[in-house]
Design a protein around this motif. Structure first.
Motif, short mmCIF file in Angstrom:
data_model
loop_
_atom_site.label_atom_id
_atom_site.label_comp_id
_atom_site.label_asym_id
_atom_site.label_seq_id
_atom_site.Cartn_x
_atom_site.Cartn_y
_atom_site.Cartn_z
N THR A 1 -14.45 -79.77 73.92
CA THR A 1 -15.41 -80.59 74.67
C THR A 1 -14.84 -80.93 76.04
OG1 THR A 1 -14.46 -82.57 73.68
CG2 THR A 1 -16.41 -81.64 72.61
N ASN A 2 -15.72 -81.40 76.92
CA ASN A 2 -15.34 -81.83 78.27
C ASN A 2 -14.63 -80.75 79.05
OD1 ASN A 2 -16.38 -84.46 78.58
ND2 ASN A 2 -14.84 -85.21 77.14
N THR B 1 -20.60 -78.11 81.47
CA THR B 1 -19.46 -78.84 80.93
C THR B 1 -19.75 -79.13 79.47
OG1 THR B 1 -18.89 -79.83 83.06
CG2 THR B 1 -18.11 -80.96 81.10
N SER B 2 -18.86 -78.69 78.61
CA SER B 2 -19.13 -78.74 77.17
C SER B 2 -19.14 -80.18 76.66
CB SER B 2 -18.07 -77.93 76.43
OG SER B 2 -16.78 -78.41 76.79
N LEU B 3 -19.86 -80.38 75.60
CA LEU B 3 -19.89 -81.68 74.95
C LEU B 3 -20.18 -81.49 73.47
CD1 LEU B 3 -23.22 -81.90 74.89
CD2 LEU B 3 -22.87 -82.91 77.13
N SER B 4 -19.92 -82.53 72.69
CA SER B 4 -20.16 -82.39 71.26
C SER B 4 -21.65 -82.25 71.02
CB SER B 4 -19.58 -83.58 70.49
OG SER B 4 -20.14 -84.77 70.93
N GLY B 5 -22.01 -81.36 70.11
CA GLY B 5 -23.41 -81.02 69.91
C GLY B 5 -23.80 -79.75 70.65
N TRP B 6 -22.98 -79.34 71.61
CA TRP B 6 -23.22 -78.11 72.37
C TRP B 6 -22.21 -77.03 71.99
CZ3 TRP B 6 -24.59 -79.35 78.23
CH2 TRP B 6 -25.96 -79.69 78.29
N GLU B 7 -21.52 -77.19 70.87
CA GLU B 7 -20.60 -76.14 70.45
C GLU B 7 -21.40 -74.89 70.08
OE1 GLU B 7 -21.13 -79.04 69.12
OE2 GLU B 7 -21.03 -79.04 66.93
#
Lengths: 248, 197
Positions: free
Chosen positions: A206-207, A230-236
């Motif tokens: 994430t991030n 920018t990655s975040l949880s739920g977007w894996e």
């Protein structure tokens, strides 16, 4: 059992929306986003371990007339906890407060308190709030480290929404123009996007700022980024995020 | 008890006009990539809570797409542009998935606007035509701050909406709701850092 009644309540709104509004203390609906209120600091994870408030910063609702940061809601008591060392934003003597809404209730007024002193009141005209609401408040009589209690008094219920904002007042003089929505600082906020890891093609995290074409490993499989983000949880990488990540 | 309430809810939903015409999301931004061909399938088993959550979320995503669509044409920082584009792409994909599940269940894919209002507990929802119009008319100097504030409230509201799925029985819907809750809460975190500096 409680949750069973969620749907009938929503349905009941068809006939009695007002009743739902007053009968549902956990229902949403606004908070100060800038300078960041305590619940905004929880929701942005600038302050950790806040509990449920991080998912619903808009829900600090209580009866009108309180002078507490948590609106009397016990599950949000952390907002009253001064031992959490809430970071104070350094501001001039005039401060623009901006609100975020998740429901636009008719507004009696907005009030701003320092201790027991009401330093500003803004009439809401019993109207629904504009798209973005900002108020400029003169805090020149209150220099130094202060906690401002911002209150949104609802026009058609007995309730209000509470936001405490920690400030260090008196850095520099502020402009006297009428309150515009705040503009972003010219320097990027340091906490918004940590630098990508040295091994950008390693394991998904994430991030992390991923660019189109970059590849990651996630749960033993390889994926290629097809939309910079920018990655975040739920977007894996998953079957739900094929718009971001395609299996290689 | 539970079964009866769901049946009543479903009946009232129909009476409330669930099959109103869908509001077409704006066209994807030029730099969006085409969505994947294959949509994930959902099990047949579902209940009224699954249906209501998906219907509400489709509408909510549609309103969010109107916001992100406006950002695509305006001058914003690179960080905001990328965030808006990624939200646009993922929410567009989610809408397709949710519509395909409802279609497979022979359920309407839209909730009435009334339902959305009532789900906001009597207040007007965070994002309606007036707010979208206000954003459209916002000056360049104030656009980014206005956009971030509106989208933050909108995604805060999405986290709330996922509570509707708590009583669902369809596993894929539950999985999607959990991912929506997490991703929206994280988007809010990103945006609040941008707003608050």
């Amino acid at each position: 059992m409680r949750k069973v009644f969620v749907y009938p309540l929503v349905i009941a709104g068809t006939a009695a929306a007002g009743l739902v509004a007053t009968g549902s203390p956990a229902s949403a609906h606004g908070y100060v986003s800038a300078p960041p209120s305590r619940q905004a600091l929880c929701a942005s994870r600038a302050v950790a371990d806040c509990g449920q408030i991080q998912f619903e910063p808009q829900s600090v609702e209580g009866p009108k007339g309180l002078r507490s940061c948590d609106g009397g809601v016990s599950q949000f008591a952390i907002l009253n906890d001064n031992s959490r060392a809430w970071p104070a934003r350094t501001v001039g003597s005039s401060v623009t407060f901006t609100w975020v809404f998740t429901a636009r209730h008719r507004t009696s007024n907005w009030e701003y308190f320092v201790g027991n002193t009401r330093v500003a009141v803004v009439d809401g005209g019993n109207q629904q709030p504009d798209a973005v609401v900002s108020h400029q408040v003169d805090l020149s009589r209150f220099p130094g480290r202060r906690t401002v209690l911002a209150i949104w008094n609802i026009g058609d219920t007995a309730n209000a929404f509470y936001s405490c904002v920690d400030l260090n007042v008196g850095g520099s003089s502020a402009p006297s123009t009428p309150a515009p929505p705040p503009v972003r600082p010219t320097t990027p906020p340091p906490s918004s996007a940590p630098p990508p890891p040295a091994n950008a093609s390693g394991t998904w995290a994430t991030n992390t700022a991923y660019k189109i074409g970059e590849e990651v490993t996630f749960q033993g499989k390889r994926y290629r980024c097809r939309q910079s983000h920018t990655s975040l949880s739920g977007w894996e990488p998953s079957i739900f995020t094929l718009a971001l990540w395609l299996p290689v | 008890m539970r079964r009866i309430l769901f049946a009543a809810a479903a009946a009232l939903l129909l009476a409330a006009g669930c099959s109103t015409e869908p509001s077409a999301p704006p066209a994807p931004p030029a730099d969006a990539v085409p969505a994947a061909d294959a949509l994930p399938a959902a099990d047949a088993e579902h209940n009224a809570a699954d249906v209501m959550f998906l219907q509400m979320m489709i509408m909510h995503n549609g309103q969010g797409l109107e916001l992100t669509g406006l950002a695509a044409d305006r001058t914003v920082s690179e960080e905001v542009r990328l965030l808006a584009a990624a939200i646009d792409t993922t929410q567009r994909e989610e809408v397709k998935i949710m519509q395909s599940w409802l279609g497979g269940w022979k359920e309407p894919t839209t909730a009435s606007k009334d339902m959305t209002t009532h789900a906001s507990h009597g207040g007007l929802p965070a994002t309606g035509p007036e707010q979208i119009e206000a954003l459209r008319n916002t000056s360049d100097a104030n656009f980014e701050a206005t956009f971030l504030n509106l989208l933050t409230g909108h995604q805060n509201s999405a986290v709330e909406l996922t509570n509707l799925a708590t009583d669902g029985v369809n596993p894929q819907t539950g999985d999607l709701a959990e991912r929506i809750k997490e991703s929206r809460a994280d988007q809010v975190a990103q945006m609040l850092r941008l707003i608050g500096g």
